[in-house]
Write a protein that holds these residues in place. Structure first.
Motif, short mmCIF file in Angstrom:
data_model
loop_
_atom_site.label_atom_id
_atom_site.label_comp_id
_atom_site.label_asym_id
_atom_site.label_seq_id
_atom_site.Cartn_x
_atom_site.Cartn_y
_atom_site.Cartn_z
N PHE A 60 -42.33 1.13 -4.08
CA PHE A 60 -43.40 1.09 -3.09
C PHE A 60 -43.74 -0.34 -2.68
O PHE A 60 -43.81 -0.67 -1.50
N PHE A 61 -43.92 -1.23 -3.67
CA PHE A 61 -44.29 -2.61 -3.35
C PHE A 61 -43.16 -3.38 -2.68
O PHE A 61 -43.40 -4.24 -1.84
N MET A 62 -41.92 -3.08 -3.04
CA MET A 62 -40.80 -3.74 -2.38
C MET A 62 -40.69 -3.34 -0.91
O MET A 62 -40.38 -4.15 -0.05
N LEU A 63 -40.94 -2.07 -0.62
CA LEU A 63 -40.80 -1.58 0.75
C LEU A 63 -41.99 -1.94 1.64
O LEU A 63 -41.85 -2.03 2.85
N THR A 64 -43.16 -2.14 1.05
CA THR A 64 -44.34 -2.45 1.87
C THR A 64 -44.62 -3.93 2.00
O THR A 64 -45.47 -4.32 2.79
N THR A 65 -43.92 -4.76 1.26
CA THR A 65 -44.12 -6.21 1.32
C THR A 65 -43.44 -6.78 2.56
O THR A 65 -42.33 -6.39 2.89
N THR A 66 -44.12 -7.69 3.23
CA THR A 66 -43.48 -8.39 4.35
C THR A 66 -42.88 -9.67 3.81
O THR A 66 -43.54 -10.45 3.14
N PHE A 67 -41.63 -9.88 4.11
CA PHE A 67 -40.94 -11.06 3.63
C PHE A 67 -41.25 -12.23 4.55
O PHE A 67 -41.65 -12.06 5.70
N ALA A 68 -41.08 -13.44 4.04
CA ALA A 68 -41.34 -14.65 4.83
C ALA A 68 -40.37 -14.70 6.00
O ALA A 68 -39.16 -14.59 5.83
N LYS A 69 -40.93 -14.86 7.17
CA LYS A 69 -40.10 -14.95 8.36
C LYS A 69 -39.70 -16.40 8.59
O LYS A 69 -40.52 -17.30 8.42
N PRO A 70 -38.46 -16.65 8.97
CA PRO A 70 -38.04 -18.04 9.19
C PRO A 70 -38.75 -18.63 10.41
O PRO A 70 -38.97 -17.95 11.41
N ASN A 71 -39.12 -19.91 10.26
CA ASN A 71 -39.74 -20.62 11.38
C ASN A 71 -38.64 -21.17 12.27
O ASN A 71 -37.71 -21.81 11.79
N VAL A 72 -38.78 -20.94 13.54
CA VAL A 72 -37.77 -21.38 14.49
C VAL A 72 -38.41 -22.35 15.47
O VAL A 72 -39.50 -22.09 15.98
N MET A 73 -37.75 -23.46 15.71
CA MET A 73 -38.24 -24.44 16.67
C MET A 73 -37.48 -24.26 17.98
O MET A 73 -36.25 -24.20 17.98
N GLN A 74 -38.19 -24.13 19.06
CA GLN A 74 -37.58 -23.91 20.37
C GLN A 74 -37.07 -25.23 20.93
O GLN A 74 -37.82 -26.19 21.04
N LEU A 75 -35.80 -25.29 21.25
CA LEU A 75 -35.20 -26.47 21.87
C LEU A 75 -34.65 -26.10 23.23
O LEU A 75 -34.03 -25.06 23.39
#
Length: 184
Positions: free
Chosen positions: A41-56
């Protein structure tokens, strides 16, 4: 099925004999099932860290570039940053054009990627010149070159110091000569 058994009865010493106790059985299966259900349950409901993307924004590559049509930069606005080997940052203000006698030879300085290094230089220059144009040149000469991490670090510094105009440019022979002549 897991169970816990307790030894009952005789303690091995002589004396009074006690009645033999029946062993206690604890079924661990429901507890293990519950642990795996909670883990799932906790693995499926956790939001993982999203990668930060820099717009070029990259310019369109022309098939036949004309040097006369390229953007001219004023020496008073230019700041050249050379990403050196061994995590060094070389910089100078203005343009390096030794063929033009009217342009003075720039003073090459060295710093690092810390907040008291290149960030402090960029912020100070931004106060002197409201819209500086930063020329970023990765060093690559005789087997020594800047690392990819250095490029990411300098792009982060551009974002942190809120620089509006910067460009990635190939390093010129004049800049390599300036570095080797300075001995930094």
């Amino acid at each position: 099925m897991a169970e816990i058994q307790q030894k009952g009865g005789d303690s091995g010493k002589g004396g009074k004999k006690r009645a033999k106790k029946a062993s206690t059985k604890i079924d661990m299966t429901p507890m293990v099932d519950l642990a795996f259900l909670l883990l799932t349950f906790f693995m499926l409901t956790t939001t993982f860290a999203k990668p930060n993307v820099m717009q070029l924004t990259m310019p369109v590559k022309e098939k036949n570039p004309n040097p006369e049509e390229q953007t001219k930069i004023k020496a008073s606005q230019a700041v050249t940053i050379i990403l050196g080997a061994d995590d060094k940052v070389y910089y100078y203000f203005g343009l390096n054009n030794p063929k033009d006698p009217s342009v003075a030879k720039p003073e090459l300085k060295v710093t690092d990627y810390s907040q008291n290094g290149i960030r402090k230089v960029l912020l100070a220059r931004q106060q002197q010149q409201p819209e500086p144009i930063i020329l970023i040149k990765p060093y690559e000469y005789e087997g020594k070159e800047a690392r990819y991490k250095n490029m990411v670090d300098i792009l982060d510094e551009m974002n942190i110091t809120n620089q509006k105009k910067y460009a990635l440019v190939d390093i010129s022979k004049d800049d390599i000569d300036l570095i080797t002549a300075s001995g930094l």
